[in-house]
Write a protein that holds these residues in place. Sequence first.
Motif, PDB file in Angstrom:
ATOM      1  N   LEU B  40      57.318  48.326  32.950  1.00  0.00           N
ATOM      2  CA  LEU B  40      56.229  48.492  33.051  1.00  0.00           C
ATOM      3  C   LEU B  40      55.077  47.211  32.698  1.00  0.00           C
ATOM      4  O   LEU B  40      55.215  48.126  31.503  1.00  0.00           O
ATOM      5  CB  LEU B  40      55.620  49.278  34.256  1.00  0.00           C
ATOM      6  CG  LEU B  40      54.396  49.310  34.769  1.00  0.00           C
ATOM      7  CD1 LEU B  40      55.576  48.814  35.992  1.00  0.00           C
ATOM      8  CD2 LEU B  40      54.747  50.952  35.277  1.00  0.00           C
ATOM      9  N   SER B  41      54.751  46.053  33.094  1.00  0.00           N
ATOM     10  CA  SER B  41      53.538  45.776  32.359  1.00  0.00           C
ATOM     11  C   SER B  41      52.540  45.268  33.710  1.00  0.00           C
ATOM     12  O   SER B  41      52.347  45.201  34.388  1.00  0.00           O
ATOM     13  CB  SER B  41      53.614  44.936  30.987  1.00  0.00           C
ATOM     14  OG  SER B  41      53.315  44.403  30.847  1.00  0.00           O
ATOM     15  N   ASN B  42      51.704  44.480  32.505  1.00  0.00           N
ATOM     16  CA  ASN B  42      50.619  43.912  33.026  1.00  0.00           C
ATOM     17  C   ASN B  42      49.812  42.548  33.021  1.00  0.00           C
ATOM     18  O   ASN B  42      50.612  41.770  31.708  1.00  0.00           O
ATOM     19  CB  ASN B  42      48.983  44.267  33.396  1.00  0.00           C
ATOM     20  CG  ASN B  42      48.405  45.724  33.511  1.00  0.00           C
ATOM     21  OD1 ASN B  42      49.515  45.932  35.050  1.00  0.00           O
ATOM     22  ND2 ASN B  42      47.679  46.510  33.202  1.00  0.00           N
ATOM     23  N   HIS B  43      49.948  41.354  34.046  1.00  0.00           N
ATOM     24  CA  HIS B  43      49.997  40.193  33.582  1.00  0.00           C
ATOM     25  C   HIS B  43      48.769  40.021  32.459  1.00  0.00           C
ATOM     26  O   HIS B  43      47.450  40.766  32.815  1.00  0.00           O
ATOM     27  CB  HIS B  43      49.400  39.710  34.724  1.00  0.00           C
ATOM     28  CG  HIS B  43      50.803  39.068  35.608  1.00  0.00           C
ATOM     29  ND1 HIS B  43      51.538  38.295  35.111  1.00  0.00           N
ATOM     30  CD2 HIS B  43      50.609  39.599  36.907  1.00  0.00           C
ATOM     31  CE1 HIS B  43      52.823  38.614  36.143  1.00  0.00           C
ATOM     32  NE2 HIS B  43      52.533  39.168  37.482  1.00  0.00           N
ATOM     33  N   ALA B  71      51.677  35.264  23.005  1.00  0.00           N
ATOM     34  CA  ALA B  71      52.312  33.948  22.657  1.00  0.00           C
ATOM     35  C   ALA B  71      51.693  33.541  21.713  1.00  0.00           C
ATOM     36  O   ALA B  71      51.771  31.821  21.999  1.00  0.00           O
ATOM     37  CB  ALA B  71      53.323  33.446  23.653  1.00  0.00           C
ATOM     38  N   ASP B 110      47.999  51.576  33.208  1.00  0.00           N
ATOM     39  CA  ASP B 110      46.983  53.052  33.485  1.00  0.00           C
ATOM     40  C   ASP B 110      48.034  53.538  33.832  1.00  0.00           C
ATOM     41  O   ASP B 110      48.128  54.694  33.717  1.00  0.00           O
ATOM     42  CB  ASP B 110      45.901  53.135  34.472  1.00  0.00           C
ATOM     43  CG  ASP B 110      46.566  52.088  35.906  1.00  0.00           C
ATOM     44  OD1 ASP B 110      47.122  51.314  35.893  1.00  0.00           O
ATOM     45  OD2 ASP B 110      44.823  51.800  36.513  1.00  0.00           O
ATOM     46  N   ALA B 161      39.137  43.442  35.626  1.00  0.00           N
ATOM     47  CA  ALA B 161      39.290  42.399  36.555  1.00  0.00           C
ATOM     48  C   ALA B 161      40.254  42.572  37.713  1.00  0.00           C
ATOM     49  O   ALA B 161      40.931  43.734  37.903  1.00  0.00           O
ATOM     50  CB  ALA B 161      41.366  41.931  35.485  1.00  0.00           C
ATOM     51  N   GLU B 162      39.470  42.533  38.785  1.00  0.00           N
ATOM     52  CA  GLU B 162      39.358  42.511  39.744  1.00  0.00           C
ATOM     53  C   GLU B 162      40.136  41.965  40.920  1.00  0.00           C
ATOM     54  O   GLU B 162      39.868  40.804  40.831  1.00  0.00           O
ATOM     55  CB  GLU B 162      38.346  43.089  41.150  1.00  0.00           C
ATOM     56  CG  GLU B 162      37.546  44.322  39.621  1.00  0.00           C
ATOM     57  CD  GLU B 162      38.510  45.936  39.863  1.00  0.00           C
ATOM     58  OE1 GLU B 162      39.704  45.799  41.270  1.00  0.00           O
ATOM     59  OE2 GLU B 162      39.078  46.816  39.556  1.00  0.00           O
ATOM     60  N   THR B 163      40.508  41.894  42.278  1.00  0.00           N
ATOM     61  CA  THR B 163      40.984  40.737  43.284  1.00  0.00           C
ATOM     62  C   THR B 163      39.656  40.369  44.739  1.00  0.00           C
ATOM     63  O   THR B 163      40.312  39.450  44.647  1.00  0.00           O
ATOM     64  CB  THR B 163      42.317  41.181  43.891  1.00  0.00           C
ATOM     65  OG1 THR B 163      42.243  41.861  44.447  1.00  0.00           O
ATOM     66  CG2 THR B 163      43.165  40.729  42.470  1.00  0.00           C
ATOM     67  N   HIS B 164      38.893  42.058  44.703  1.00  0.00           N
ATOM     68  CA  HIS B 164      38.385  41.854  46.103  1.00  0.00           C
ATOM     69  C   HIS B 164      37.186  42.765  44.889  1.00  0.00           C
ATOM     70  O   HIS B 164      37.065  43.560  44.868  1.00  0.00           O
ATOM     71  CB  HIS B 164      38.827  43.194  46.988  1.00  0.00           C
ATOM     72  CG  HIS B 164      39.510  43.677  46.726  1.00  0.00           C
ATOM     73  ND1 HIS B 164      40.774  43.600  46.005  1.00  0.00           N
ATOM     74  CD2 HIS B 164      38.924  44.706  47.272  1.00  0.00           C
ATOM     75  CE1 HIS B 164      41.189  45.113  46.332  1.00  0.00           C
ATOM     76  NE2 HIS B 164      40.241  45.469  46.713  1.00  0.00           N
ATOM     77  N   TYR B 169      33.572  47.235  42.077  1.00  0.00           N
ATOM     78  CA  TYR B 169      33.743  48.027  41.110  1.00  0.00           C
ATOM     79  C   TYR B 169      33.832  47.961  40.185  1.00  0.00           C
ATOM     80  O   TYR B 169      34.404  49.045  38.969  1.00  0.00           O
ATOM     81  CB  TYR B 169      35.647  47.779  41.524  1.00  0.00           C
ATOM     82  CG  TYR B 169      36.635  48.267  43.078  1.00  0.00           C
ATOM     83  CD1 TYR B 169      36.398  49.460  42.585  1.00  0.00           C
ATOM     84  CD2 TYR B 169      37.018  46.982  43.901  1.00  0.00           C
ATOM     85  CE1 TYR B 169      37.700  49.729  44.531  1.00  0.00           C
ATOM     86  CE2 TYR B 169      37.388  46.958  44.882  1.00  0.00           C
ATOM     87  CZ  TYR B 169      38.040  48.882  45.137  1.00  0.00           C
ATOM     88  OH  TYR B 169      39.037  49.629  45.770  1.00  0.00           O
ATOM     89  N   MET B 192      44.210  34.096  36.389  1.00  0.00           N
ATOM     90  CA  MET B 192      45.076  35.037  35.609  1.00  0.00           C
ATOM     91  C   MET B 192      46.011  33.331  34.509  1.00  0.00           C
ATOM     92  O   MET B 192      46.570  32.318  35.142  1.00  0.00           O
ATOM     93  CB  MET B 192      45.947  35.606  35.687  1.00  0.00           C
ATOM     94  CG  MET B 192      46.306  36.977  35.891  1.00  0.00           C
ATOM     95  SD  MET B 192      45.564  38.109  34.689  1.00  0.00           S
ATOM     96  CE  MET B 192      45.148  38.407  36.732  1.00  0.00           C
TER      97      MET B 192
END
Lengths: 242, 242
Positions: B40-43, B71, B110, B161-164, B169, B192
Amino acid sequence: AIVAEIETQLNGQGQGALSGVHALITAGPTREPLDPVRYLSNHSSGRQGYAIAAALAAQGADVTLVSGPVALAPPRGVTLVKIETARQMLKACEDALPADVFISVAAVADWRPARAATKKLKIKATDAEAPAMELAENPDILKTLSNKRKNRPRLVIGFAAETHDVEDYARAKLARKGCDWIVANDVSGDVMGGAENEVVLITHDQSERWPRMGKEEVATRLARKIAAELGGDDGGIKLAAE
Amino acid sequence: AIVAEIETQLNGQGQGALSGVHALITAGPTREPLDPVRYLSNHSSGRQGYAIAAALAAQGADVTLVSGPVALAPPRGVTLVKIETARQMLKACEDALPADVFISVAAVADWRPARAATKKLKIKATDAEAPAMELAENPDILKTLSNKRKNRPRLVIGFAAETHDVEDYARAKLARKGCDWIVANDVSGDVMGGAENEVVLITHDQSERWPRMGKEEVATRLARKIAAELGGDDGGIKLAAE
């Protein structure tokens, strides 16, 4: 293209042993989103698949490479189709048919998060239980292409990365998927992401254990096997486009 | 090192505004194994964190960069510590203390799979229910370092990092973590993995919205802010090592 041309000339086979052959290859991991930030994925550098694409192109094949996110430059003369998820990979492969040979090298995630949120999830534990991510099964690209009634590639090759009982799992996979060959990759050592592989080539009637060698060498050897198989006894290749 | 030296000379600040400062930075994603193949990972491309490490080094700081798999080549003159999981990242950060400033840029997962198998799992659905991956909470690296009684860095900066609802937040995160600043990153667009970021710098008493700019420019601007903050009113920097 000039280098590939010279190589095929040096092979003494005119335009190359795979001239006119359409090879479809998948490589790299897939990424399966849980939300815009998190994803489930598989370890895969893409190096073996990219090396095979390069080796087939060097033998004169027309190569379509469907690739998940990797940190590699596409090999010269190869048509690259970039995707993220297994479902996108399947669609890209089906769009690329007909092909004479299909080689499934990608480390496709067989399971994905059942729900992909469009906003970043705030995951929380409750007193009663730990949170869990429900999984849904992805389409099986190797099995789907192996079992096409129309447009099944003449030669379908799967890869199997296993940490134990490598040959048994690979032979069972060959039968289950309906493909023609399995290149079984023993990843119990430190080969993942590295420069070398230790493989067993499994066909319906035999197993061939190759010594540990560089991924480029695995690719060259596999490309030769493919050329011999597609060439058949009379040395002539019957093409999907014919 | 020669280039950095020339740059700091050109800045007219001798050895650089951050000479003698130890900066600890995390960058990239973490990968949380489910088994030897799946994770499991995050971009996260790591580009913003690596740019900040480079900018601080150019100002004369002694930089430790704790990085997940990316990379990217490590910036010149930076001490790189490579890790995979959030727990390894926390340990690497604690081992690197004392530091004058800690900047948590990494996209730390997390949550992780609650159990990591040592063999590749054969996941199967039953008639009764879909399979699910149970999750366990990872250590909170930003919160842990923000709340150290001994060796707390003088300046602790988190990224969000938030999308909204980005600013809301981020301000809540500042309070919850106990850090000093939050660089809130609006990832609702296409930033991203890209070359640019759109950020809001949030401190206890103010918010500063920066125009959309290159990640290198965000890094340079943040490095200047850090130098001003650590320098204080009298322009002298009090060091963790003193």
